[in-house]
Scaffold this motif. Structure first.
Motif, PDB file in Angstrom:
ATOM      1  N   LEU A  21       0.827  -1.292  -0.040  1.00 31.20           N
ATOM      2  CA  LEU A  21      -0.059   0.077   0.079  1.00 31.20           C
ATOM      3  C   LEU A  21       0.736   1.291  -0.070  1.00 31.20           C
ATOM      4  CD1 LEU A  21      -2.925  -1.095   2.587  1.00 31.20           C
ATOM      5  CD2 LEU A  21      -3.111  -0.642  -0.051  1.00 31.20           C
ATOM      6  N   LYS A  22       1.901   1.364   0.749  1.00 26.51           N
ATOM      7  CA  LYS A  22       2.733   2.367   0.845  1.00 26.51           C
ATOM      8  C   LYS A  22       3.412   2.686  -0.447  1.00 26.51           C
ATOM      9  CE  LYS A  22       6.743   4.357   3.558  1.00 26.51           C
ATOM     10  NZ  LYS A  22       7.714   4.022   4.514  1.00 26.51           N
ATOM     11  N   ALA A  23       3.917   1.745  -1.294  1.00 22.77           N
ATOM     12  CA  ALA A  23       4.507   1.729  -2.454  1.00 22.77           C
ATOM     13  C   ALA A  23       3.472   2.123  -3.459  1.00 22.77           C
ATOM     14  CB  ALA A  23       5.113   0.363  -2.845  1.00 22.77           C
ATOM     15  N   ILE A  24       2.430   1.715  -3.544  1.00 24.82           N
ATOM     16  CA  ILE A  24       1.366   2.037  -4.631  1.00 24.82           C
ATOM     17  C   ILE A  24       0.968   3.383  -4.306  1.00 24.82           C
ATOM     18  CG2 ILE A  24      -1.089   1.602  -5.485  1.00 24.82           C
ATOM     19  CD1 ILE A  24      -0.692  -1.392  -4.590  1.00 24.82           C
ATOM     20  N   LYS A  25       0.768   3.847  -3.004  1.00 28.39           N
ATOM     21  CA  LYS A  25       0.472   5.265  -2.953  1.00 28.39           C
ATOM     22  C   LYS A  25       1.375   6.421  -3.421  1.00 28.39           C
ATOM     23  CE  LYS A  25      -2.164   4.234   1.289  1.00 28.39           C
ATOM     24  NZ  LYS A  25      -2.277   4.386   2.652  1.00 28.39           N
ATOM     25  N   LYS A  26       2.796   5.905  -3.703  1.00 24.28           N
ATOM     26  CA  LYS A  26       3.478   6.801  -4.349  1.00 24.28           C
ATOM     27  C   LYS A  26       3.664   6.923  -5.944  1.00 24.28           C
ATOM     28  CE  LYS A  26       7.003   5.891  -0.591  1.00 24.28           C
ATOM     29  NZ  LYS A  26       8.419   5.417  -0.221  1.00 24.28           N
ATOM     30  N   ILE A  27       2.906   5.993  -6.673  1.00 21.79           N
ATOM     31  CA  ILE A  27       2.693   6.097  -7.972  1.00 21.79           C
ATOM     32  C   ILE A  27       1.945   7.282  -8.312  1.00 21.79           C
ATOM     33  CG2 ILE A  27       1.745   5.094  -9.943  1.00 21.79           C
ATOM     34  CD1 ILE A  27       1.989   2.471  -8.566  1.00 21.79           C
ATOM     35  N   GLU A  28       2.283   8.229  -9.053  1.00 24.16           N
ATOM     36  CA  GLU A  28       1.662   9.486  -9.580  1.00 24.16           C
ATOM     37  C   GLU A  28       0.554   9.134 -10.647  1.00 24.16           C
ATOM     38  OE1 GLU A  28       4.260  12.575 -11.433  1.00 24.16           O
ATOM     39  OE2 GLU A  28       5.709  11.972 -10.052  1.00 24.16           O
ATOM     40  N   ASP A  29      -0.550  10.039 -10.304  1.00 20.49           N
ATOM     41  CA  ASP A  29      -1.845   9.871 -11.224  1.00 20.49           C
ATOM     42  C   ASP A  29      -2.539   8.731 -10.916  1.00 20.49           C
ATOM     43  OD1 ASP A  29      -1.060  12.372 -12.426  1.00 20.49           O
ATOM     44  OD2 ASP A  29       0.183  11.341 -13.880  1.00 20.49           O
ATOM     45  N   ILE A  30      -2.528   7.971  -9.869  1.00 21.02           N
ATOM     46  CA  ILE A  30      -3.351   7.004  -9.482  1.00 21.02           C
ATOM     47  C   ILE A  30      -4.598   7.464  -8.916  1.00 21.02           C
ATOM     48  CG2 ILE A  30      -1.853   5.131  -8.920  1.00 21.02           C
ATOM     49  CD1 ILE A  30      -2.376   5.563  -6.056  1.00 21.02           C
ATOM     50  N   GLU A  31      -5.776   7.012  -9.417  1.00 19.07           N
ATOM     51  CA  GLU A  31      -7.091   7.659  -8.889  1.00 19.07           C
ATOM     52  C   GLU A  31      -7.622   6.691  -7.732  1.00 19.07           C
ATOM     53  OE1 GLU A  31      -9.778   7.458 -12.330  1.00 19.07           O
ATOM     54  OE2 GLU A  31      -8.210   8.898 -13.181  1.00 19.07           O
ATOM     55  N   THR A  37      -7.052  -9.478  -0.151  1.00 16.53           N
ATOM     56  CA  THR A  37      -6.374 -10.284   0.338  1.00 16.53           C
ATOM     57  C   THR A  37      -6.810 -11.880   0.007  1.00 16.53           C
ATOM     58  OG1 THR A  37      -7.344 -10.057   2.401  1.00 16.53           O
ATOM     59  CG2 THR A  37      -5.262  -8.744   2.123  1.00 16.53           C
ATOM     60  N   GLN A  38      -8.236 -12.029  -0.039  1.00 20.45           N
ATOM     61  CA  GLN A  38      -8.509 -13.305  -0.240  1.00 20.45           C
ATOM     62  C   GLN A  38      -8.084 -13.772  -1.760  1.00 20.45           C
ATOM     63  OE1 GLN A  38     -12.735 -13.343   0.468  1.00 20.45           O
ATOM     64  NE2 GLN A  38     -12.353 -13.550   2.426  1.00 20.45           N
ATOM     65  N   LEU A  39      -8.028 -12.831  -2.542  1.00 20.29           N
ATOM     66  CA  LEU A  39      -7.743 -13.342  -3.942  1.00 20.29           C
ATOM     67  C   LEU A  39      -6.125 -13.310  -4.378  1.00 20.29           C
ATOM     68  CD1 LEU A  39     -10.828 -11.753  -6.061  1.00 20.29           C
ATOM     69  CD2 LEU A  39     -10.350 -14.105  -5.450  1.00 20.29           C
ATOM     70  N   ASN A  40      -5.620 -12.398  -3.573  1.00 17.06           N
ATOM     71  CA  ASN A  40      -3.933 -12.020  -3.537  1.00 17.06           C
ATOM     72  C   ASN A  40      -4.283 -11.301  -4.884  1.00 17.06           C
ATOM     73  OD1 ASN A  40      -2.665 -13.247  -1.420  1.00 17.06           O
ATOM     74  ND2 ASN A  40      -2.924 -15.400  -2.398  1.00 17.06           N
ATOM     75  N   LYS A  41      -4.942 -10.175  -5.093  1.00 19.58           N
ATOM     76  CA  LYS A  41      -4.838  -9.375  -6.067  1.00 19.58           C
ATOM     77  C   LYS A  41      -4.870  -7.950  -5.728  1.00 19.58           C
ATOM     78  CE  LYS A  41      -8.350  -8.321  -9.707  1.00 19.58           C
ATOM     79  NZ  LYS A  41      -9.888  -8.885 -10.126  1.00 19.58           N
ATOM     80  N   VAL A  42      -4.080  -7.058  -6.585  1.00 22.48           N
ATOM     81  CA  VAL A  42      -3.907  -5.629  -6.180  1.00 22.48           C
ATOM     82  C   VAL A  42      -4.521  -4.928  -7.650  1.00 22.48           C
ATOM     83  CG1 VAL A  42      -2.088  -3.926  -6.118  1.00 22.48           C
ATOM     84  CG2 VAL A  42      -1.672  -5.958  -4.965  1.00 22.48           C
ATOM     85  N   THR A  43      -5.132  -4.094  -7.309  1.00 22.62           N
ATOM     86  CA  THR A  43      -5.931  -3.287  -8.452  1.00 22.62           C
ATOM     87  C   THR A  43      -5.747  -1.798  -8.297  1.00 22.62           C
ATOM     88  OG1 THR A  43      -7.659  -5.049  -8.488  1.00 22.62           O
ATOM     89  CG2 THR A  43      -8.015  -2.726  -9.793  1.00 22.62           C
ATOM     90  N   VAL A  44      -5.015  -1.276  -9.208  1.00 22.81           N
ATOM     91  CA  VAL A  44      -4.697   0.099  -9.531  1.00 22.81           C
ATOM     92  C   VAL A  44      -5.443   0.903 -10.572  1.00 22.81           C
ATOM     93  CG1 VAL A  44      -2.903   2.042  -9.405  1.00 22.81           C
ATOM     94  CG2 VAL A  44      -2.503  -0.287  -8.263  1.00 22.81           C
ATOM     95  N   THR A  45      -6.103   1.988 -10.434  1.00 22.22           N
ATOM     96  CA  THR A  45      -6.787   2.608 -11.494  1.00 22.22           C
ATOM     97  C   THR A  45      -6.220   4.139 -11.498  1.00 22.22           C
ATOM     98  OG1 THR A  45      -8.792   1.553 -10.845  1.00 22.22           O
ATOM     99  CG2 THR A  45      -9.094   3.450 -12.282  1.00 22.22           C
ATOM    100  N   GLY A  46      -6.060   4.601 -12.776  1.00 21.58           N
ATOM    101  CA  GLY A  46      -5.610   5.971 -12.985  1.00 21.58           C
ATOM    102  C   GLY A  46      -4.606   5.776 -14.261  1.00 21.58           C
ATOM    103  N   ASN A  47      -3.863   6.706 -14.482  1.00 20.02           N
ATOM    104  CA  ASN A  47      -2.823   6.955 -15.614  1.00 20.02           C
ATOM    105  C   ASN A  47      -1.628   6.014 -14.964  1.00 20.02           C
ATOM    106  OD1 ASN A  47      -1.640   7.797 -17.942  1.00 20.02           O
ATOM    107  ND2 ASN A  47      -1.295   9.827 -17.159  1.00 20.02           N
ATOM    108  N   VAL A  48      -1.900   4.990 -15.337  1.00 23.26           N
ATOM    109  CA  VAL A  48      -0.571   3.889 -14.709  1.00 23.26           C
ATOM    110  C   VAL A  48      -0.605   2.797 -15.651  1.00 23.26           C
ATOM    111  CG1 VAL A  48      -2.173   2.733 -13.118  1.00 23.26           C
ATOM    112  CG2 VAL A  48       0.252   3.001 -12.750  1.00 23.26           C
ATOM    113  N   THR A  49       0.383   2.039 -15.937  1.00 22.51           N
ATOM    114  CA  THR A  49       0.696   1.141 -16.853  1.00 22.51           C
ATOM    115  C   THR A  49       1.010  -0.133 -15.792  1.00 22.51           C
ATOM    116  OG1 THR A  49       3.222   1.376 -17.048  1.00 22.51           O
ATOM    117  CG2 THR A  49       1.704   2.557 -18.406  1.00 22.51           C
ATOM    118  N   ASP A  50       0.970  -1.243 -16.389  1.00 19.56           N
ATOM    119  CA  ASP A  50       1.490  -2.622 -15.856  1.00 19.56           C
ATOM    120  C   ASP A  50       2.863  -2.533 -15.263  1.00 19.56           C
ATOM    121  OD1 ASP A  50      -1.155  -3.486 -16.448  1.00 19.56           O
ATOM    122  OD2 ASP A  50      -0.357  -4.847 -18.131  1.00 19.56           O
ATOM    123  N   GLU A  51       3.820  -1.993 -16.070  1.00 20.16           N
ATOM    124  CA  GLU A  51       4.930  -1.924 -15.903  1.00 20.16           C
ATOM    125  C   GLU A  51       5.427  -1.153 -14.679  1.00 20.16           C
ATOM    126  OE1 GLU A  51       3.816  -1.639 -19.079  1.00 20.16           O
ATOM    127  OE2 GLU A  51       4.220  -3.495 -19.713  1.00 20.16           O
TER     128      GLU A  51
END
Length: 77
Positions: A21-31, A37-51
């Motif tokens: 969570l701390k790392a993701i919050k540092k990405i610019e332009d995320i909405e 935790t049940q699916l082991n899934k992280v979802t990020v929405t915004g002006n961001v790429t997979d890379e």
């Protein structure tokens, strides 16, 4: 441009989740972001790429694969 990036990440403890969570919050332009935790899934929405998301997760020593490739086995780092 809004993208939805979905990653499979091994989430095995609260400390891992906190680091992610701390790392993701540092990405610019995320909405929005979500960690399922049940699916082991992280979802990020915004002006961001997979890379970008993979790179940020690698910095906190977490392996990640695109959710559509999630049928592959992940090993904890």
């Amino acid at each position: 441009m809004t993208n939805v990036v979905e990653m499979k990440v091994n989430l095995h403890c609260d400390e891992c989740i906190r680091k992610i969570l701390k790392a993701i919050k540092k990405i610019e332009d995320i909405e929005t972001y979500d960690v399922d935790t049940q699916l082991n899934k992280v979802t990020v929405t915004g002006n961001v790429t997979d890379e970008q998301v993979i790179k940020v997760l690698q910095k906190v020593r977490k392996a990640a694969v695109k959710w559509d490739q999630a049928n592959q086995t992940l090993f904890a780092n």
